[in-house]
Scaffold this motif. Structure first.
Motif, PDB file in Angstrom:
ATOM      1  N   PRO A 154      -7.634   3.407  -5.462  1.00 44.78           N
ATOM      2  CA  PRO A 154      -8.837   3.689  -4.674  1.00 44.78           C
ATOM      3  C   PRO A 154      -9.855   4.533  -5.431  1.00 44.78           C
ATOM      4  O   PRO A 154     -10.809   5.026  -4.834  1.00 44.78           O
TER       5      PRO A 154
ATOM      6  N   ALA B 139      -2.170   0.707  -4.651  1.00 47.50           N
ATOM      7  CA  ALA B 139      -1.544  -0.509  -4.137  1.00 47.50           C
ATOM      8  C   ALA B 139      -0.914  -1.246  -5.308  1.00 47.50           C
ATOM      9  O   ALA B 139      -1.306  -1.063  -6.461  1.00 47.50           O
TER      10      ALA B 139
ATOM     11  N   PHE C 186      -9.748  -0.817  -0.011  1.00 49.19           N
ATOM     12  CA  PHE C 186      -8.561  -0.241   0.610  1.00 49.19           C
ATOM     13  C   PHE C 186      -8.669  -0.150   2.128  1.00 49.19           C
ATOM     14  O   PHE C 186      -7.673  -0.329   2.834  1.00 49.19           O
TER      15      PHE C 186
ATOM     16  N   TRP D 282      -7.907  -3.564   3.396  1.00 45.29           N
ATOM     17  CA  TRP D 282      -6.478  -3.825   3.224  1.00 45.29           C
ATOM     18  C   TRP D 282      -5.660  -3.060   4.257  1.00 45.29           C
ATOM     19  O   TRP D 282      -4.710  -3.591   4.835  1.00 45.29           O
TER      20      TRP D 282
ATOM     21  N   PHE E 253      -4.381   6.828   0.718  1.00 46.54           N
ATOM     22  CA  PHE E 253      -3.734   5.875  -0.180  1.00 46.54           C
ATOM     23  C   PHE E 253      -3.853   6.345  -1.617  1.00 46.54           C
ATOM     24  O   PHE E 253      -4.931   6.719  -2.069  1.00 46.54           O
TER      25      PHE E 253
ATOM     26  N   LEU F 227       0.833  -1.195   0.000  1.00 54.34           N
ATOM     27  CA  LEU F 227       0.000   0.000   0.000  1.00 54.34           C
ATOM     28  C   LEU F 227       0.873   1.253   0.000  1.00 54.34           C
ATOM     29  O   LEU F 227       1.804   1.368   0.804  1.00 54.34           O
TER      30      LEU F 227
END
Length: 206
Positions: free
Chosen positions: A80, A120, A88, A91, A117, A34
């Motif tokens: 995202p 990833a 997300f 995660w 984020f 991430l």
């Protein structure tokens, strides 16, 4: 670098790009990594990029940079934004690097309540991950629970209409400097006001 990549090497490469490697988790025979903005470098890197003055500059920049990085690592980039929606939040807590704060927002040990984020990368091999640390909320007096001038975001939940009403009030400084609750977190590093204002304008268009 792809086959020999270690966590430290990946983290160093992310910093050069203006990103921070925020956490990872094993997924089958692979690893999910991430990435979020590096508080000290991200905004400056973005402003010098081709995407700086395009529509949706942050998403466009993220797509370009993380797709290229994923290709170098032999992996797949996930975002995202766009479709399909990716989990997300699940995660993030699954990595052990993010925790749920007293106001219900995710909190990260190095990014505090400003954690976000940009994408990833799923790589098809196992990478040795660092042990996740404790939540930065442990031992914290939780100034986040009382930081909102209208108490829109507290341990009791999120009053979205009250939040938007406050952002329309000319007395607020959240539109220019970012959410007061996020800023109150002792673990939240400072970020440029222009970056905070960009995100607030997206959340609360005038």
């Amino acid at each position: 670098m792809a086959e020999a990549a270690t966590w430290d090497a990946l983290a160093a490469e992310a910093t050069v790009l203006g990103l921070e490697l925020l956490g990872g988790m094993q997924k089958g025979e692979g690893t999910l990594l991430l990435y979020g903005p590096d508080p000290a470098r991200f905004w400056r890197v973005l402003q010098a990029s081709p995407e700086a003055h395009a529509p949706d500059p942050i998403d466009r920049w993220s797509a370009r940079v993380l797709t290229a990085l994923a290709r170098d690592l032999g992996g797949t980039a996930l975002f995202p934004f766009g479709t399909p929606r990716q989990p997300f939040m699940t995660w993030a807590t699954g990595t052990g690097a993010c925790h749920v704060s007293p106001v219900g927002l995710l909190v990260h040990r190095t990014q505090g309540l400003n954690v976000s984020f940009r994408g990833a990368i799923r790589v098809p091999r196992r990478i040795v991950l660092p042990a996740p640390g404790p939540s930065p909320c442990v031992g914290c007096p939780a100034p986040c629970t009382t930081a909102c001038p209208v108490l829109a975001l507290t341990s009791d939940g999120y009053d979205l209409p009250a939040c938007h009403a406050w952002l329309d009030d000319p007395r607020n400084d959240c539109m220019a400097r970012g959410c007061a609750v996020r800023r109150a977190c002792p673990a939240s590093p400072p970020r440029p006001d222009a970056q905070a204002a960009h995100h607030m304008a997206a959340f609360h268009p005038c």
